[in-house]
Design a protein around this motif. Structure first.
Motif, short mmCIF file in Angstrom:
data_model
loop_
_atom_site.label_atom_id
_atom_site.label_comp_id
_atom_site.label_asym_id
_atom_site.label_seq_id
_atom_site.Cartn_x
_atom_site.Cartn_y
_atom_site.Cartn_z
N LEU A 220 0.83 -1.21 0.00
CA LEU A 220 0.00 0.00 0.00
C LEU A 220 0.87 1.26 0.00
N ILE A 221 1.90 1.27 0.83
CA ILE A 221 2.81 2.41 0.92
C ILE A 221 3.54 2.62 -0.41
N ARG A 222 3.99 1.54 -1.00
CA ARG A 222 4.70 1.66 -2.29
C ARG A 222 3.80 2.21 -3.38
N GLU A 223 2.55 1.76 -3.42
CA GLU A 223 1.63 2.29 -4.43
C GLU A 223 1.38 3.78 -4.18
N LEU A 224 1.20 4.16 -2.92
CA LEU A 224 1.00 5.57 -2.60
C LEU A 224 2.21 6.41 -2.99
N ALA A 225 3.40 5.90 -2.74
CA ALA A 225 4.62 6.64 -3.05
C ALA A 225 4.76 6.90 -4.54
N GLY A 226 4.15 6.07 -5.37
CA GLY A 226 4.25 6.22 -6.80
C GLY A 226 3.19 7.11 -7.43
N HIS A 227 2.35 7.73 -6.61
CA HIS A 227 1.27 8.57 -7.12
C HIS A 227 1.24 9.91 -6.38
N PRO A 228 0.74 10.95 -7.04
CA PRO A 228 0.60 12.24 -6.35
C PRO A 228 -0.39 12.14 -5.19
N ASP A 229 -0.24 13.02 -4.22
CA ASP A 229 -1.14 13.06 -3.06
C ASP A 229 -2.58 13.20 -3.51
N TRP A 230 -3.44 12.52 -2.78
CA TRP A 230 -4.89 12.63 -2.92
C TRP A 230 -5.41 12.16 -4.29
N THR A 231 -4.71 11.24 -4.94
CA THR A 231 -5.19 10.73 -6.23
C THR A 231 -5.68 9.29 -6.17
N LEU A 232 -5.36 8.57 -5.12
CA LEU A 232 -5.78 7.17 -5.01
C LEU A 232 -6.83 7.00 -3.93
N SER A 233 -7.95 6.43 -4.33
CA SER A 233 -8.95 6.05 -3.32
C SER A 233 -8.61 4.64 -2.85
N CYS A 234 -9.20 4.24 -1.77
CA CYS A 234 -8.92 2.91 -1.22
C CYS A 234 -9.21 1.80 -2.23
N SER A 235 -10.20 2.01 -3.07
CA SER A 235 -10.55 0.97 -4.06
C SER A 235 -9.53 0.87 -5.19
#
Length: 114
Positions: free
Chosen positions: A39-54
């Protein structure tokens, strides 16, 4: 007229722990789980506030994913906010790095898996 945020479908806003209030062992424990690390790795690869939990594709069900996000919030790694029916996410990299310099960089290295 009824506010759509009220009623049975409303969920409470997530509670966040600031990294300054997190122990080293709590941070390590949060990063030690393979699902949370993904989860952290996926978040690190995207800009803030662009990924929802789904948007996260992990090998656990919805309830388990919710638990993992709770652990990450409690460790000061993730901040979440509700945007309509979605809960969107941000990696608290700057704040976490200030508390634990280099730890997140180490966890995000590709050779740090299992």
């Amino acid at each position: 007229m009824t506010d759509r945020t009220e009623g049975a479908g409303h969920r409470p806003a997530p509670v966040h722990t600031h990294p300054d209030d997190v122990s080293f062992l709590t941070a390590l424990s949060a990063l030690a789980d393979p699902v949370r690390l993904q989860l952290i790795r996926e978040l690190a690869g995207h800009p803030d506030w662009t990924l929802s939990c789904s948007n996260f594709h992990v090998s656990v069900g919805r309830a388990a994913k919710s638990h993992h996000f709770s652990v990450l919030r409690d460790a000061g790694l993730v901040e979440q906010r509700d945007q309509g029916p979605k809960r969107i996410n941000r990696l608290r990299r700057e704040e976490f790095d200030a508390r634990f310099p280099g730890l997140l960089d180490l966890a995000l290295r590709p050779d740090t898996v299992e």
